[in-house]
Design an enzyme around this catalytic site. Structure first.
Site, PDB file in Angstrom:
ATOM      1  CE  LYS A 149     -17.889   5.917  -3.416  1.00  0.00           C
ATOM      2  NZ  LYS A 149     -16.837   6.438  -2.514  1.00  0.00           N
ATOM      3  CE1 TYR A 179      -3.241  -2.812   0.250  1.00  0.00           C
ATOM      4  CE2 TYR A 179      -3.678  -2.244   2.530  1.00  0.00           C
ATOM      5  CZ  TYR A 179      -3.941  -3.011   1.429  1.00  0.00           C
ATOM      6  OH  TYR A 179      -4.906  -3.979   1.497  1.00  0.00           O
TER       7      TYR A 179
END
Length: 348
Positions: A247, A53
């Protein structure tokens, strides 16, 4: 915030875990620290990360930055280190941004864990996970063409023995407390457990696999494995990478959202998933619930759930997710969710 025992470890783990993979790309260091502080204030006691990450986008230049964000927080808050569980992952075969895609082995684990300990400025990691198995995985939409017949059973078991003995070394040295899996199968989890018992090595206490209202592969053989082997699920993408928030309905792409960087959300945006999302959002609206809170509260009802790992890019999103702990789903909501699953199974 409810707490559960993680497997048979005696460790109490919060029902929600704070995901971190946006820290270093979509979020600054200061924003990551603010999220940690808010989450801990609200009862979260576990942060999940990985050496590869941040994501969105993944790159060799930023690889490891998320762990360094966490490390800066630990350095500023040394007295709080014992209050939070840190879970990270060693990258596996094929990911070129880390060790040129070398497979997981004793040597690569030792290199990776020393870097993780340094980056996170800690002496130990609470749950050290294999990000994906060397032999491959059917996670991340690979299930549509998955074929295990090319796997060498002898090599797989040799590798498992090597890793388990390495985890025993690390545990004895005090560098890890527990060992976990990720993107694993029922067969894989069970073999890890059986071989750990045979070797007197640490058993895996968890597997971090995708799980949500829209992706329920843990409900059958994995659920049975979790029960008998005491391998808890640490679910990632419990909001289906934001699809369950609604969304993206109408094929929208909100500015700064994950879809800005990955248009199909890793194969999750399909005509069927959009239909399913509309149904789930409709159920939330029908019962006066926030769709994100409904999805996270539903995860809490699953008997094999250790924790649901969610991420946020804004404090507003974080607060909504944390508010799910106060949501109780009625029998009517649960019935509607079950009917939706039957009508729209595995939409991606």
């Amino acid at each position: 915030m409810r707490m559960r025992e993680l497997s048979t470890t005696g460790i109490k783990i919060s029902e929600l875990a704070l995901g971190s993979m946006t820290w270093g790309t979509q979020n600054t260091t200061a924003e990551g620290h603010a999220q940690i502080d808010r989450a801990l204030e609200r009862g979260v006691n576990i942060i999940d990360t990985a050496e590869m990450y941040p994501t969105n986008p993944l790159s060799k230049e930023t690889q490891g930055d998320t762990q360094r964000v966490i490390g800066e927080w630990v350095a500023k808050n040394p007295a709080k280190r014992g209050d939070v569980l840190l879970a990270t992952k060693v990258s596996g075969s094929g990911y070129k941004n880390v060790r040129d895609g070398a497979p997981i082995s004793r040597d690569t684990i030792h290199v990776a864990i020393e870097k993780s300990l340094t980056d996170m400025q800690t002496d130990y990691i609470d749950i050290y996970q294999l990000h994906w198995p060397n032999r491959g995985s059917f996670q991340f939409r690979q299930n549509w063409s998955f074929d295990a017949t090319g796997q060498d059973t002898g090599e797989v078991q040799r590798h498992m023995e090597e890793v388990l003995l390495t985890m025993a070394e690390l545990q004895k040295a005090g560098k890890i407390r527990h060992f976990g899996l990720s993107n694993e199968s029922a067969w894989g989890c069970t073999r890890w457990c059986v071989m750990a018992d045979q070797l007197g090595a640490p058993r895996p206490v968890s597997t971090q696999n995708e799980y949500s209202l829209m992706y329920r592969t843990h409900d059958t053989d994995m659920a049975e494995m979790s029960h008998h082997e005491k391998v808890d699920l640490l679910s990632f993408s419990p909001l289906a990478t934001g699809i369950l928030s609604g969304k993206y309905l109408g094929d929208q792409t909100p500015q700064g959202s994950r879809r800005t960087f990955v248009n199909d959300l890793g194969g999750r945006i399909t005509s069927r998933s959009m239909v399913a999302a509309e149904v789930y959002v409709g159920i939330a609206q029908k019962h006066g619930l926030d769709p994100c809170q409904m999805a996270l509260a539903w995860c809490r009802t699953r008997p094999f759930m250790g924790t649901a790992i969610f991420g946020a890019t804004t404090m507003e999103q974080l607060d909504v997710a944390l508010g799910s702990v106060d949501v109780e789903l009625s029998d009517e909501v649960m019935k509607d969710l079950d009917q939706a699953h039957r009508a729209h199974p595995m939409p991606y």
